[in-house]
Design a protein around this motif. Structure first.
Motif, PDB file in Angstrom:
ATOM      1  N   GLY A 105      -3.735   1.879 -18.700  1.00 36.36           N
ATOM      2  CA  GLY A 105      -4.933   1.258 -18.137  1.00 36.36           C
ATOM      3  C   GLY A 105      -4.689   0.493 -16.862  1.00 36.36           C
ATOM      4  N   GLY A 106      -3.413   0.144 -16.611  1.00 39.26           N
ATOM      5  CA  GLY A 106      -3.091  -0.628 -15.422  1.00 39.26           C
ATOM      6  C   GLY A 106      -2.314   0.172 -14.398  1.00 39.26           C
ATOM      7  N   LEU A 107      -1.006   0.271 -14.590  1.00 35.97           N
ATOM      8  CA  LEU A 107      -0.133   0.849 -13.574  1.00 35.97           C
ATOM      9  C   LEU A 107      -0.515   2.271 -13.176  1.00 35.97           C
ATOM     10  CD1 LEU A 107       3.298  -0.432 -14.966  1.00 35.97           C
ATOM     11  CD2 LEU A 107       1.981  -1.388 -13.071  1.00 35.97           C
ATOM     12  N   VAL A 108      -0.572   3.176 -14.152  1.00 27.11           N
ATOM     13  CA  VAL A 108      -0.825   4.585 -13.836  1.00 27.11           C
ATOM     14  C   VAL A 108      -2.247   4.787 -13.334  1.00 27.11           C
ATOM     15  CG1 VAL A 108      -0.959   6.918 -14.792  1.00 27.11           C
ATOM     16  CG2 VAL A 108       0.913   5.413 -15.467  1.00 27.11           C
ATOM     17  N   ASN A 109      -3.214   4.229 -14.042  1.00 30.81           N
ATOM     18  CA  ASN A 109      -4.616   4.411 -13.672  1.00 30.81           C
ATOM     19  C   ASN A 109      -4.877   3.915 -12.258  1.00 30.81           C
ATOM     20  OD1 ASN A 109      -7.646   3.302 -13.704  1.00 30.81           O
ATOM     21  ND2 ASN A 109      -7.492   4.982 -15.172  1.00 30.81           N
ATOM     22  N   LYS A 110      -4.380   2.734 -11.950  1.00 33.16           N
ATOM     23  CA  LYS A 110      -4.658   2.149 -10.631  1.00 33.16           C
ATOM     24  C   LYS A 110      -3.893   2.853  -9.521  1.00 33.16           C
ATOM     25  CE  LYS A 110      -7.396  -0.391 -12.797  1.00 33.16           C
ATOM     26  NZ  LYS A 110      -8.749   0.190 -12.973  1.00 33.16           N
ATOM     27  N   GLU A 111      -2.731   3.417  -9.852  1.00 27.84           N
ATOM     28  CA  GLU A 111      -2.010   4.192  -8.847  1.00 27.84           C
ATOM     29  C   GLU A 111      -2.815   5.434  -8.442  1.00 27.84           C
ATOM     30  OE1 GLU A 111       2.242   6.540  -8.133  1.00 27.84           O
ATOM     31  OE2 GLU A 111       1.601   6.044 -10.166  1.00 27.84           O
ATOM     32  N   ILE A 112      -3.385   6.116  -9.438  1.00 28.06           N
ATOM     33  CA  ILE A 112      -4.196   7.310  -9.149  1.00 28.06           C
ATOM     34  C   ILE A 112      -5.438   6.918  -8.351  1.00 28.06           C
ATOM     35  CG2 ILE A 112      -5.515   9.212 -10.163  1.00 28.06           C
ATOM     36  CD1 ILE A 112      -3.638   8.939 -12.637  1.00 28.06           C
ATOM     37  N   VAL A 113      -6.111   5.871  -8.796  1.00 30.33           N
ATOM     38  CA  VAL A 113      -7.321   5.406  -8.105  1.00 30.33           C
ATOM     39  C   VAL A 113      -7.004   5.025  -6.664  1.00 30.33           C
ATOM     40  CG1 VAL A 113      -8.995   3.513  -8.006  1.00 30.33           C
ATOM     41  CG2 VAL A 113      -8.535   4.662 -10.177  1.00 30.33           C
ATOM     42  N   ASN A 114      -5.923   4.274  -6.483  1.00 29.59           N
ATOM     43  CA  ASN A 114      -5.558   3.821  -5.143  1.00 29.59           C
ATOM     44  C   ASN A 114      -5.215   4.992  -4.230  1.00 29.59           C
ATOM     45  OD1 ASN A 114      -4.809   1.674  -3.180  1.00 29.59           O
ATOM     46  ND2 ASN A 114      -2.749   2.492  -3.469  1.00 29.59           N
ATOM     47  N   LEU A 115      -4.521   5.994  -4.778  1.00 34.74           N
ATOM     48  CA  LEU A 115      -4.144   7.158  -3.967  1.00 34.74           C
ATOM     49  C   LEU A 115      -5.386   7.919  -3.518  1.00 34.74           C
ATOM     50  CD1 LEU A 115      -1.913   8.911  -2.778  1.00 34.74           C
ATOM     51  CD2 LEU A 115      -1.766  10.114  -4.975  1.00 34.74           C
ATOM     52  N   ILE A 116      -6.317   8.149  -4.432  1.00 30.64           N
ATOM     53  CA  ILE A 116      -7.553   8.850  -4.070  1.00 30.64           C
ATOM     54  C   ILE A 116      -8.321   8.069  -3.016  1.00 30.64           C
ATOM     55  CG2 ILE A 116      -9.811   9.609  -4.923  1.00 30.64           C
ATOM     56  CD1 ILE A 116      -8.440  10.246  -7.597  1.00 30.64           C
ATOM     57  N   ASN A 117      -8.422   6.762  -3.206  1.00 28.40           N
ATOM     58  CA  ASN A 117      -9.178   5.938  -2.259  1.00 28.40           C
ATOM     59  C   ASN A 117      -8.494   5.875  -0.894  1.00 28.40           C
ATOM     60  OD1 ASN A 117     -11.066   5.435  -4.216  1.00 28.40           O
ATOM     61  ND2 ASN A 117     -10.285   3.414  -4.759  1.00 28.40           N
ATOM     62  N   SER A 118      -7.155   5.820  -0.887  1.00 27.09           N
ATOM     63  CA  SER A 118      -6.425   5.730   0.381  1.00 27.09           C
ATOM     64  C   SER A 118      -6.545   6.996   1.209  1.00 27.09           C
ATOM     65  CB  SER A 118      -4.949   5.421   0.119  1.00 27.09           C
ATOM     66  OG  SER A 118      -4.289   6.528  -0.490  1.00 27.09           O
ATOM     67  N   LEU A 119      -6.851   8.118   0.546  1.00 26.72           N
ATOM     68  CA  LEU A 119      -6.990   9.399   1.250  1.00 26.72           C
ATOM     69  C   LEU A 119      -8.452   9.735   1.562  1.00 26.72           C
ATOM     70  CD1 LEU A 119      -4.306  11.459  -0.722  1.00 26.72           C
ATOM     71  CD2 LEU A 119      -4.147  10.609   1.628  1.00 26.72           C
ATOM     72  N   GLY A 120      -9.339   8.768   1.347  1.00 30.89           N
ATOM     73  CA  GLY A 120     -10.722   8.961   1.755  1.00 30.89           C
ATOM     74  C   GLY A 120     -11.716   9.196   0.646  1.00 30.89           C
ATOM     75  N   GLY A 121     -11.261   9.197  -0.619  1.00 36.60           N
ATOM     76  CA  GLY A 121     -12.177   9.364  -1.732  1.00 36.60           C
ATOM     77  C   GLY A 121     -12.722   8.042  -2.227  1.00 36.60           C
ATOM     78  N   ARG A 122     -13.546   8.115  -3.271  1.00 35.68           N
ATOM     79  CA  ARG A 122     -14.100   6.907  -3.903  1.00 35.68           C
ATOM     80  C   ARG A 122     -13.905   7.036  -5.405  1.00 35.68           C
ATOM     81  NH1 ARG A 122     -20.050   6.172  -2.732  1.00 35.68           N
ATOM     82  NH2 ARG A 122     -19.672   3.932  -2.959  1.00 35.68           N
ATOM     83  N   ALA A 123     -12.804   6.489  -5.887  1.00 40.04           N
ATOM     84  CA  ALA A 123     -12.457   6.601  -7.308  1.00 40.04           C
ATOM     85  C   ALA A 123     -12.635   5.254  -7.997  1.00 40.04           C
ATOM     86  CB  ALA A 123     -11.017   7.078  -7.459  1.00 40.04           C
ATOM     87  N   VAL A 124     -12.970   5.315  -9.278  1.00 36.34           N
ATOM     88  CA  VAL A 124     -13.088   4.122 -10.112  1.00 36.34           C
ATOM     89  C   VAL A 124     -12.292   4.356 -11.392  1.00 36.34           C
ATOM     90  CG1 VAL A 124     -14.640   2.673 -11.474  1.00 36.34           C
ATOM     91  CG2 VAL A 124     -15.359   3.469  -9.212  1.00 36.34           C
ATOM     92  N   GLY A 125     -11.427   3.402 -11.735  1.00 34.76           N
ATOM     93  CA  GLY A 125     -10.606   3.522 -12.924  1.00 34.76           C
ATOM     94  C   GLY A 125     -11.278   2.950 -14.156  1.00 34.76           C
TER      95      GLY A 125
END
Length: 297
Positions: A105-125
């Motif tokens: 719920g923390g480390l892995v989820n937020k890493e995926i969300v952050n990567l998507i957002n940093s590349l121009g997407g809009r993700a919510v964990g």
């Protein structure tokens, strides 16, 4: 100059081939179980993020459900707690569950969300606790004990299964152009938290959402026949025979079970594909040949 023209022609051919599939999946939900090497290799991680962003950009609604077993084991090792498995399933006591929730719920989820957002997407964990998304119940497993000559009850601790799914929060995020990224953690009616297999969550979510397709990213090509060749498509009615003759065996059984459950629950197709292949999602969705094994209703 000739190389530039050839590249442009290739690009045009790819876009032309993809167009009918983009139209086919526009406005449809695709549930993706994200795990294996695709979650551990930096190049594959970036490629996956770009793939789901592209899907969303062209009007497809990707919903990501992720695992995180290796990351959980690494953190448990760091804090000096030994991982214990029975039949390949992690035994999860209260202390281990705290680590599981922290990692998934923390480390892995937020890493995926952050990567998507940093590349121009809009993700919510999300986890299954958010919006009462995943209602869980304790997993009860029995197996035959030849010594005791009676069924043995196996207690995996805080390991659960899906009781029900409330898709409201996911549907809200979809309509607001967000990409939901979901950790497979559920909560029981008594408030107890459970770790749930990500394949099971993805299958249940695809069924509940009425998804067009379920995609399971794995570390294998898909289902192989007895000669080791990829089976590209199989009807739901044929799966039982493939179990019986041993074509589907070992670790592939639970994945096919999840894919089959989704199809029998109303999802049009489920695909088991090789997440080690760059842009595996786009190749499966937007090309004539596709990749992996597709289970059809």
């Amino acid at each position: 100059m000739n190389q530039e023209i050839d590249h442009a022609r290739t690009t045009a051919r790819v876009l032309t081939e993809a167009l009918p599939y983009i139209r086919k999946f526009q406005g449809k939900t695709i549930v993706i179980k994200y795990g294996g090497n695709a979650m551990e290799d930096d190049t594959l991680k970036a490629g996956f993020a770009r793939d789901v962003i592209l899907m969303k950009t062209v009007g497809v609604h990707p919903v990501v459900v992720h695992g995180g077993g290796p990351q959980i084991s690494q953190l448990l090792k760091k804090i000096g707690k030994e991982s214990h498995f029975i039949d390949g399933m992690r035994v999860t006591d209260s202390e281990t569950m705290d680590v599981v929730e922290m990692v998934l719920g923390g480390l892995v989820n937020k890493e995926i969300v952050n990567l998507i957002n940093s590349l121009g997407g809009r993700a919510v964990g999300l986890t299954g606790k958010d919006g009462d998304l995943i209602r869980a119940r304790k997993l009860h497993v029995t197996r035959d004990d030849p010594v005791l000559q009676r069924p043995e009850i196996i207690d995996y601790g805080h390991v659960g299964e899906v009781e029900s799914i409330d898709p409201s929060v996911v549907r809200l995020l979809e309509t607001e152009a967000f990409i939901p990224v979901i950790a497979p953690i559920g909560v029981a009616r008594d408030g107890q938290t459970y770790n749930i297999n990500a394949d099971l969550v993805a299958s249940g979510l695809a069924t509940t959402l009425g998804a067009e397709k379920l995609i399971l990213l794995t570390n294998t090509e898909g289902v192989l026949d007895r000669s080791g060749n990829l089976i590209q498509a199989v009807k739901a009615s044929q799966v039982k025979a493939l179990y019986a003759d041993g074509t589907i065996s070992g670790g592939m059984i639970p994945k096919v079970d999840c894919a089959l459950d989704a199809v029998l629950g109303g999802v049009r197709t489920s695909s088991i594909i090789d997440g080690r292949m760059p842009h595996a999602l786009l190749l499966e969705l937007f090309t004539d040949a596709g990749i992996g094994t597709q289970i059809q209703a």
